[in-house]
Design a protein around this motif. Structure first.
Motif, PDB file in Angstrom:
ATOM      1  N   ALA A   1      40.547  68.081  48.131  1.00  0.00           N
ATOM      2  CA  ALA A   1      39.593  67.016  47.758  1.00  0.00           C
ATOM      3  C   ALA A   1      38.318  67.075  48.597  1.00  0.00           C
ATOM      4  CB  ALA A   1      40.257  65.650  47.906  1.00  0.00           C
ATOM      5  N   THR A   2      38.454  67.457  49.873  1.00  0.00           N
ATOM      6  CA  THR A   2      37.296  67.392  50.773  1.00  0.00           C
ATOM      7  C   THR A   2      36.728  68.768  51.118  1.00  0.00           C
ATOM      8  OG1 THR A   2      38.826  67.352  52.648  1.00  0.00           O
ATOM      9  CG2 THR A   2      38.039  65.223  51.834  1.00  0.00           C
ATOM     10  N   SER A   3      37.326  69.815  50.569  1.00  0.00           N
ATOM     11  CA  SER A   3      36.842  71.160  50.891  1.00  0.00           C
ATOM     12  C   SER A   3      35.419  71.363  50.368  1.00  0.00           C
ATOM     13  CB  SER A   3      37.799  72.182  50.260  1.00  0.00           C
ATOM     14  OG  SER A   3      37.102  73.252  49.700  1.00  0.00           O
ATOM     15  N   SER A   4      34.656  72.187  51.078  1.00  0.00           N
ATOM     16  CA  SER A   4      33.256  72.426  50.683  1.00  0.00           C
ATOM     17  C   SER A   4      33.154  73.155  49.356  1.00  0.00           C
ATOM     18  CB  SER A   4      32.548  73.290  51.733  1.00  0.00           C
ATOM     19  OG  SER A   4      32.805  72.843  53.019  1.00  0.00           O
TER      20      SER A   4
ATOM     21  N   ARG B   1      43.590  57.395  48.151  1.00  0.00           N
ATOM     22  CA  ARG B   1      42.381  58.218  48.305  1.00  0.00           C
ATOM     23  C   ARG B   1      41.286  57.482  49.077  1.00  0.00           C
ATOM     24  NH1 ARG B   1      37.575  57.766  45.325  1.00  0.00           N
ATOM     25  NH2 ARG B   1      36.202  59.522  45.736  1.00  0.00           N
ATOM     26  N   ASP B   2      41.012  56.242  48.715  1.00  0.00           N
ATOM     27  CA  ASP B   2      39.888  55.553  49.359  1.00  0.00           C
ATOM     28  C   ASP B   2      40.122  55.350  50.844  1.00  0.00           C
ATOM     29  OD1 ASP B   2      37.883  55.323  47.507  1.00  0.00           O
ATOM     30  OD2 ASP B   2      38.914  53.698  46.458  1.00  0.00           O
ATOM     31  N   GLU B   3      41.343  54.917  51.187  1.00  0.00           N
ATOM     32  CA  GLU B   3      41.633  54.716  52.616  1.00  0.00           C
ATOM     33  C   GLU B   3      41.581  56.046  53.359  1.00  0.00           C
ATOM     34  OE1 GLU B   3      43.275  53.494  49.975  1.00  0.00           O
ATOM     35  OE2 GLU B   3      44.723  51.977  50.580  1.00  0.00           O
ATOM     36  N   PHE B   4      42.082  57.099  52.693  1.00  0.00           N
ATOM     37  CA  PHE B   4      42.041  58.412  53.342  1.00  0.00           C
ATOM     38  C   PHE B   4      40.597  58.803  53.631  1.00  0.00           C
ATOM     39  CE2 PHE B   4      41.330  62.900  53.489  1.00  0.00           C
ATOM     40  CZ  PHE B   4      42.310  63.348  54.360  1.00  0.00           C
ATOM     41  N   LEU B   5      39.730  58.673  52.619  1.00  0.00           N
ATOM     42  CA  LEU B   5      38.333  59.111  52.813  1.00  0.00           C
ATOM     43  C   LEU B   5      37.657  58.295  53.912  1.00  0.00           C
ATOM     44  CD1 LEU B   5      36.953  59.863  49.218  1.00  0.00           C
ATOM     45  CD2 LEU B   5      37.792  61.472  50.946  1.00  0.00           C
ATOM     46  N   ASP B   6      37.930  56.983  53.946  1.00  0.00           N
ATOM     47  CA  ASP B   6      37.331  56.159  55.010  1.00  0.00           C
ATOM     48  C   ASP B   6      37.692  56.717  56.381  1.00  0.00           C
ATOM     49  OD1 ASP B   6      36.202  54.495  53.164  1.00  0.00           O
ATOM     50  OD2 ASP B   6      37.726  52.914  53.325  1.00  0.00           O
ATOM     51  N   ARG B   7      38.968  57.020  56.538  1.00  0.00           N
ATOM     52  CA  ARG B   7      39.445  57.515  57.831  1.00  0.00           C
ATOM     53  C   ARG B   7      38.895  58.911  58.129  1.00  0.00           C
ATOM     54  NH1 ARG B   7      40.474  56.752  62.768  1.00  0.00           N
ATOM     55  NH2 ARG B   7      42.162  57.930  63.680  1.00  0.00           N
TER      56      ARG B   7
END
Ligand code: SF4
Length: 610
Positions: free
Chosen positions: A441-444, A578-584
């Protein structure tokens, strides 16, 4: 003698001009080499929003600091560009000898600019670079192309080339050297768009280091550590041809386009079953693992098919995706993708997508040129691969990747396109390894397992700590650790497999320092910071291209549909935070809520000029 090296070659295909340039000292210190140079030069030199297949995109081909030396498993090479598949930053890594040969020619990397008017190839030596007519090569497959180049430039040459898929701009065409691939993100498509068929280098082994004695001693000690390492021995024995024994067991082997995590009839495609087809093993420059296991089909309808592979990803994508247990078909499918010159993961994922659409009635036989895409029908998979590589019929649509194909097909097909940022998902179901899922999800570059491989989840690695593979927010620090760790190791460019062989923490930085004479490289904390700097600059590149928090996500299926297994513990799992993960994750990275690096963090990383 090539001093390790600090030089690169700029080749402009529009003007035909070439120029050797030096890497400034500050860039060498801050970005080390390999992927660091790739993003630094791409960020600085590429204007925002260029057409990835236009004349203004650039193709950067890089080796690592340790390439072409006695250091083991450190001669891989990579391609950085803007991806035509995703529109984001692209980096794709390859093996064989080409990275070492680039170093022997005296270069850390080449930047290819512009577009040739007609098909050309590049021939490099230590003292020259020629742009030559490729009309005889255009249309040849990757094997024929490399054979032709060897015939014309001698056995001491090594090439990287595209196949028909790259010429026809299949969006996930790769760049091939021997039977290894820089497969992901459409690097071969960019090369094809420049009318560049191949690059071949004729050179002799000849790399010198800043401190040759220290380097020799470190390399000797590295060999001793590796030789004793159990993971290395396992890898030498099996390559990745039995990873499915682990992923199927723990319920993350994606079946039927990511609906199931285990395969019915799995006992027919175990590592031991693949071994019955094995005829040998092939490795990369200066690596004793020979992990490319060669398989050959001796009888039946696919008799004669032979491939250096399939390795794990290709085993999965040509069995699980279409619910087939034919090893023979997977060997032929792998061979065809290599010959045509395209990424097996994206091609197979697109085929799995088409099979699901067929089952749901979104595609009919009329749409598929008469092919029956019922699950298990591997003959249709073989036919589809050829159609994709040559852009014929339904293959022309699937050649665009699942996102564009879904838009073209319509009728709700988007719901079954399994990708992140437009890059098709590889062989680990994110619901059973959430560390891998959030790495995707967060990979470039989108859904790449190699960008921050969740060893802790899949293999039970204990560094930097053990993980619960179903946990989400709690493991944000591990996702970052894996991603930044990969980034600094790819300054090497060391092999992703070799990272698990027990030598990296003690030897990698010291080898870099002995090679280049920059003492800071021997400090792993310094390198971890380099990894963060690389990752952050890649993020800034993507932000400039319009990516942000909204794109740091996973397909709806993964977020809403429970994973089904036969008997593994992941039954019923979804990715739900997902949202909590991204915040962290953003907080730990020093990024804003929107996923933008803050000025303070940029200052800490020495990126104030961006
Ligand atoms: S482990 Fe395999 S892929 Fe890695 S460097 Fe060695 S031969 Fe190449």
């Amino acid at each position: 003698m090539t001093i390790n090296t600090g030089r690169f070659l700029r080749i402009n295909l529009s003007s035909g001009k070439t120029a050797t340039e030096s890497v400034p000292e500050k860039i060498a210190r801050d970005f080390v080499g390999g992927r660091g140079y790739g993003i630094k030069y791409l960020y600085d030199e590429l204007a925002p929003n260029v057409d990835p297949l236009g004349e203004d995109n650039k193709l950067i081909i890089l080796n690592g600091v340790l390439a072409g030396t006695s250091a083991q498993a450190a001669s891989r090479w990579m391609v950085c560009t803007k991806s035509p598949l995703t529109g984001a930053f692209a980096r794709s890594v390859c093996g064989a000898d080409f990275g070492a040969w680039l170093k022997f020619a005296g270069y850390d990397f080449i930047i290819i600019e512009g577009k040739a008017k007609k098909p050309v190839y590049i021939h490099m030596t230590k003292d020259s670079c020629q742009i030559l007519d490729a009309s005889e090569l255009w249309g040849k497959d990757t094997k024929e192309t490399q054979e032709w180049l060897k015939e014309h430039h001698g056995s001491n040459s090594r090439a990287a080339c595209i196949g028909p898929a790259g010429e026809k701009l299949v969006k996930y065409a790769g760049i091939f050297s021997d039977r290894r691939t820089a497969g992901r993100c459409g690097t071969g498509t960019v090369m094809g768009s420049k009318n560049l068929k191949a690059i071949t280098i004729t050179a002799q082994r000849n790399v010198q280091h800043h401190d040759p004695e220290a380097y020799k001693q470190l390399a000797r000690e590295q060999v001793e550590v590796i030789r004793e390492d159990r993971a290395f021995q396992f890898h030498k024995e099996w390559g990745t041809t039995c990873t499915q024994d682990i992923t199927n067991e723990i319920g993350i082997y994606p079946v039927k386009n990511f609906r199931y995590g285990q395969q019915v009839g799995y006992e027919k495609i175990t590592g031991a079953e693949y071994r019955k087809f094995r005829t040998g093993g092939i490795g990369c420059y200066s690596c004793p693992a020979n992990c490319g296991k060669v398989h050959k089909v001796l009888e039946g309808p696919y008799a004669g098919a032979t491939s250096e592979g399939p390795e794990y990803e290709s085993i999965w994508v040509f069995t699980g995706s279409i619910d087939s247990t034919s090893i023979e078909a997977s060997i032929l499918a792998d061979q065809l993708c290599d010959d045509l010159g395209m990424d097996t993961i994206s091609a197979g994922n697109a085929i799995g997508f088409a099979y699901e659409l067929y089952e749901r009635g979104i595609l009919s036989k009329e749409d598929t040129d008469g092919l029956d895409l019922s699950y298990g029908n591997h003959a249709s998979m073989i036919a589809l691969i050829k159609k994709i590589g040559l852009r014929e019929g339904i293959g022309d649509i699937l050649a665009e990747g699942v996102v564009r194909a879904a838009t073209a097909i319509g009728k709700g097909a988007e719901a079954y396109a399994m990708h992140v940022k437009g890059l098709e998902i590889p062989a680990y179901d994110p619901r059973g390894t959430k560390g891998m899922g959030y790495n995707y999800a967060t990979s470039s570059i989108g859904a790449s397992h190699c960008y921050g491989y969740a060893r802790q989840d899949v293999f039970g690695a204990i560094e930097p700590r053990m993980t619960d593979r179903f946990a989400e927010v709690e493991n944000a620090d591990i996702v970052i650790y894996n991603q930044d760790g990969t980034a600094w190791k790819e300054t090497g460019v060391i092999c992703a497999f070799a990272v698990g062989w027990g030598w990296v923490n003690n030897f990698f930085g010291k080898l870099l320092a002995a090679a280049r004479g920059i003492d800071e490289f021997a400090d792993n904390d310094y390198l971890q910071r380099v990894g963060e700097r690389i990752y952050t600059l890649e993020r800034l590149f993507n932000i400039r291209e319009g990516f942000g928090r909204e794109q740091d996500t996973l397909p709806q299926r993964i977020l809403t549909e429970p994973l089904h297994t036969l008997e593994a513990p992941g039954e019923g799992q979804i990715v739900s935070h997902r949202d909590e993960f991204l915040d962290r994750y953003y907080q730990l990275r020093g990024w804003s809520k929107e996923g933008v690096p803050t000025p303070e963090r940029l200052k800490e990383l020495g990126l104030t000029d961006v």
